[in-house]
Design a protein around this motif. Structure first.
Motif, PDB file in Angstrom:
ATOM      1  N   ARG A 126       0.957  -1.220  -0.152  1.00 27.01           N
ATOM      2  CA  ARG A 126      -0.013   0.068   0.085  1.00 27.01           C
ATOM      3  C   ARG A 126       0.655   1.212   0.143  1.00 27.01           C
ATOM      4  NH1 ARG A 126      -4.215  -1.683   4.901  1.00 27.01           N
ATOM      5  NH2 ARG A 126      -5.097  -3.646   3.827  1.00 27.01           N
ATOM      6  N   ALA A 127       2.140   1.431   0.900  1.00 29.19           N
ATOM      7  CA  ALA A 127       3.011   2.414   0.855  1.00 29.19           C
ATOM      8  C   ALA A 127       3.578   2.537  -0.596  1.00 29.19           C
ATOM      9  CB  ALA A 127       3.989   2.010   1.769  1.00 29.19           C
ATOM     10  N   GLY A 128       3.756   1.496  -1.338  1.00 27.66           N
ATOM     11  CA  GLY A 128       4.185   1.708  -2.482  1.00 27.66           C
ATOM     12  C   GLY A 128       3.353   2.315  -3.548  1.00 27.66           C
ATOM     13  N   LEU A 129       2.067   2.051  -3.414  1.00 26.24           N
ATOM     14  CA  LEU A 129       1.058   2.506  -4.399  1.00 26.24           C
ATOM     15  C   LEU A 129       0.933   4.208  -3.895  1.00 26.24           C
ATOM     16  CD1 LEU A 129      -1.303   2.454  -6.261  1.00 26.24           C
ATOM     17  CD2 LEU A 129      -2.744   1.564  -4.197  1.00 26.24           C
ATOM     18  N   LEU A 130       0.826   4.374  -2.589  1.00 26.04           N
ATOM     19  CA  LEU A 130       1.061   5.971  -2.358  1.00 26.04           C
ATOM     20  C   LEU A 130       1.840   6.674  -2.893  1.00 26.04           C
ATOM     21  CD1 LEU A 130      -0.463   5.148   1.321  1.00 26.04           C
ATOM     22  CD2 LEU A 130      -1.967   6.272  -0.709  1.00 26.04           C
ATOM     23  N   ALA A 131       3.104   6.015  -2.756  1.00 24.38           N
ATOM     24  CA  ALA A 131       4.267   6.578  -3.349  1.00 24.38           C
ATOM     25  C   ALA A 131       4.325   6.962  -4.953  1.00 24.38           C
ATOM     26  CB  ALA A 131       5.631   5.727  -3.338  1.00 24.38           C
ATOM     27  N   VAL A 132       3.740   5.995  -5.479  1.00 26.89           N
ATOM     28  CA  VAL A 132       3.674   6.399  -7.173  1.00 26.89           C
ATOM     29  C   VAL A 132       2.409   6.730  -7.647  1.00 26.89           C
ATOM     30  CG1 VAL A 132       5.453   4.396  -7.564  1.00 26.89           C
ATOM     31  CG2 VAL A 132       3.022   3.715  -7.619  1.00 26.89           C
ATOM     32  N   GLN A 133       1.473   6.510  -6.708  1.00 24.61           N
ATOM     33  CA  GLN A 133       0.089   7.007  -7.018  1.00 24.61           C
ATOM     34  C   GLN A 133      -0.590   6.441  -8.364  1.00 24.61           C
ATOM     35  OE1 GLN A 133      -0.467  11.149  -5.485  1.00 24.61           O
ATOM     36  NE2 GLN A 133       0.641  10.623  -3.849  1.00 24.61           N
ATOM     37  N   ASN A 134      -0.211   5.348  -8.681  1.00 24.12           N
ATOM     38  CA  ASN A 134      -0.590   4.686 -10.006  1.00 24.12           C
ATOM     39  C   ASN A 134      -0.879   3.107  -9.646  1.00 24.12           C
ATOM     40  OD1 ASN A 134      -0.595   3.528 -12.617  1.00 24.12           O
ATOM     41  ND2 ASN A 134       0.411   5.463 -13.337  1.00 24.12           N
ATOM     42  N   PRO A 135      -2.195   2.725  -9.657  1.00 23.29           N
ATOM     43  CA  PRO A 135      -2.135   1.537  -9.275  1.00 23.29           C
ATOM     44  C   PRO A 135      -1.671   0.423 -10.306  1.00 23.29           C
ATOM     45  CG  PRO A 135      -4.371   2.679  -8.900  1.00 23.29           C
ATOM     46  CD  PRO A 135      -3.253   3.753  -9.595  1.00 23.29           C
ATOM     47  N   GLU A 136      -1.863   0.805 -11.482  1.00 26.31           N
ATOM     48  CA  GLU A 136      -1.374  -0.094 -12.735  1.00 26.31           C
ATOM     49  C   GLU A 136       0.152  -0.281 -12.455  1.00 26.31           C
ATOM     50  OE1 GLU A 136      -2.346   0.852 -16.515  1.00 26.31           O
ATOM     51  OE2 GLU A 136      -4.375   0.827 -16.338  1.00 26.31           O
ATOM     52  N   VAL A 137       0.802   0.797 -11.977  1.00 28.38           N
ATOM     53  CA  VAL A 137       2.365   0.591 -12.060  1.00 28.38           C
ATOM     54  C   VAL A 137       2.605  -0.136 -10.455  1.00 28.38           C
ATOM     55  CG1 VAL A 137       4.591   1.808 -11.147  1.00 28.38           C
ATOM     56  CG2 VAL A 137       2.955   2.894 -13.060  1.00 28.38           C
ATOM     57  N   ALA A 138       1.847  -0.159  -9.677  1.00 30.11           N
ATOM     58  CA  ALA A 138       2.170  -1.019  -8.356  1.00 30.11           C
ATOM     59  C   ALA A 138       1.825  -2.342  -8.671  1.00 30.11           C
ATOM     60  CB  ALA A 138       1.409  -0.370  -7.512  1.00 30.11           C
ATOM     61  N   MET A 139       0.794  -2.706  -9.488  1.00 28.18           N
ATOM     62  CA  MET A 139       0.429  -4.103  -9.644  1.00 28.18           C
ATOM     63  C   MET A 139       1.422  -4.760 -10.496  1.00 28.18           C
ATOM     64  SD  MET A 139      -3.814  -4.099  -9.088  1.00 28.18           S
ATOM     65  CE  MET A 139      -4.151  -2.798 -10.408  1.00 28.18           C
ATOM     66  N   SER A 140       1.834  -3.938 -11.560  1.00 25.37           N
ATOM     67  CA  SER A 140       2.636  -4.548 -12.528  1.00 25.37           C
ATOM     68  C   SER A 140       4.055  -4.636 -11.835  1.00 25.37           C
ATOM     69  CB  SER A 140       2.799  -3.269 -13.690  1.00 25.37           C
ATOM     70  OG  SER A 140       3.645  -3.841 -14.708  1.00 25.37           O
ATOM     71  N   ALA A 141       4.410  -3.843 -10.960  1.00 25.06           N
ATOM     72  CA  ALA A 141       5.646  -4.498 -10.232  1.00 25.06           C
ATOM     73  C   ALA A 141       5.563  -5.663  -9.589  1.00 25.06           C
ATOM     74  CB  ALA A 141       6.135  -3.403  -9.172  1.00 25.06           C
ATOM     75  N   LEU A 142       4.355  -5.902  -8.933  1.00 21.91           N
ATOM     76  CA  LEU A 142       4.206  -7.359  -8.555  1.00 21.91           C
ATOM     77  C   LEU A 142       4.221  -8.373  -9.340  1.00 21.91           C
ATOM     78  CD1 LEU A 142       1.519  -6.089  -5.665  1.00 21.91           C
ATOM     79  CD2 LEU A 142       3.855  -6.724  -5.228  1.00 21.91           C
TER      80      LEU A 142
END
Length: 329
Positions: free
Chosen positions: A187-203
């Motif tokens: 969740r912190a990673g998502l808040l840092a980039v503020q882009n759900p697609e980027v956060a999920m793509s990293a995973l």
């Protein structure tokens, strides 16, 4: 903001880690912190005997990022810390390792380690989400407890078999907390980039990315839904057994959990400025964290039992159909 950024990110001024922490993660940490002198004692012991050796090892055999060494990583980490309002960015090292992974290490002054293979497979935006994840671990105070508890218990389990057996339930409980702390930091990673697609793509990339391979996030999300949706009775049992020894939840589960958190509205509320600040007293009762954590486990258990029940029904129907077919013959 850096040049080329597609959107303006909200600076989450003085955001407290409790704003994004998973209730099971938070309840476990609060339990540890309530032990008188426990936190102070651990910090002193490991600062004296552990951190210096670890830090020197990475200084000797890894590359520390700066404006001249991996400048883009250095800049991305600075932006993550700006968004999450961290005054002094932690040091970051790049280690020559084939395993695609990252971690936050240390006690008094934690630092971040990125494996070099991650920089080859993930995009720069995805690496930034990982940096946000690791900064989240540091802000939440995970690093001390993760390093100390897991290493000490592993040492006991490996060297002293009888003590290891006695501590096995505690060990498994800590592993469960460890996994929940990963959900918090996602969740912190998502808040840092503020882009759900980027956060999920990293995973997704951490799960199975490759050099020069193009992956489809929608397909991975569908895979995540398929994993959670069912299977037979044996699949339901394996889902529980497979995760017991893991330090991290499976990537498909992490994507699903991140989507659930977004759909709950919590992510949008934080971006709208509705979050707890560090200078605000946390009036949230400890028992409330426990209740939320218990509810989460109850919901998970209920989902598992529903899966098992559905699997038993499917098995019964197949057996009944086969039996009828034989009697008709």
């Amino acid at each position: 903001m850096a040049a080329g950024d597609e959107h303006q990110r909200r600076i989450l001024t003085q955001i407290a880690a409790v704003s994004w922490e998973h209730p099971a993660d938070r309840a476990a940490l609060n339990t540890l912190r309530k032990i008188p002198g426990f936190d102070l004692l651990l910090r002193k012991i490991f600062a004296l005997f552990g951190e210096r050796a670890i830090r020197l090892a990475f200084k000797a055999n890894a590359v520390r990022t700066s404006e001249r060494q991996y400048p883009w990583v250095h800049a991305r980490l600075a932006r993550v810390c700006e968004v999450l309002d961290v005054e002094k960015p932690p040091e970051c090292y790049i280690s020559q390792t084939h395993l695609v992974n990252a971690g936050a290490v240390g006690f008094g002054e934690p630092f971040i380690v990125l494996n070099s293979s991650m920089l080859e497979i993930l995009s720069e935006d995805e690496v930034e989400a990982v940096l946000g994840h690791e900064v989240g671990h540091i802000i939440s105070g995970h690093v001390l407890y993760r390093t100390m508890l897991i290493l000490v218990l592993n040492l006991v389990v490996l060297r002293y078999s009888f003590a290891g057996l006695a501590l096995l339930p505690i060990y498994m409980g800590l592993m469960e907390w460890y996994r929940k702390s990963e959900l918090s930091s996602d969740r912190a990673g998502l808040l840092a980039v503020q882009n759900p697609e980027v956060a999920m793509s990293a995973l997704m990339q951490l799960a199975g990315g490759g050099r020069g391979v193009s992956l489809d996030l929608d397909e991975f999300i569908a895979q995540s839904d398929e994993y959670r949706a069912g299977g037979d009775l044996l699949d339901a049992v394996y889902k529980v057994l497979n995760v017991l020894g893991q330090t991290h939840p499976f990537a498909v589960i992490r994507v699903a959990e991140l989507r659930d958190w977004i759909e709950s509205g919590a992510y949008d509320r934080i971006l709208a400025g509705e979050y707890q600040h560090r200078d605000e007293k946390d009036d949230r009762p400890y028992r409330e964290d426990l209740r939320e954590a218990a509810k989460g486990y109850q919901d998970g258990a209920r989902e598992l039992f529903d899966e098992v029940d559905a699997a038993v029904d499917r098995l019964r129907d197949r057996l009944t159909g086969a039996f009828r077919g034989r009697t008709e013959d």
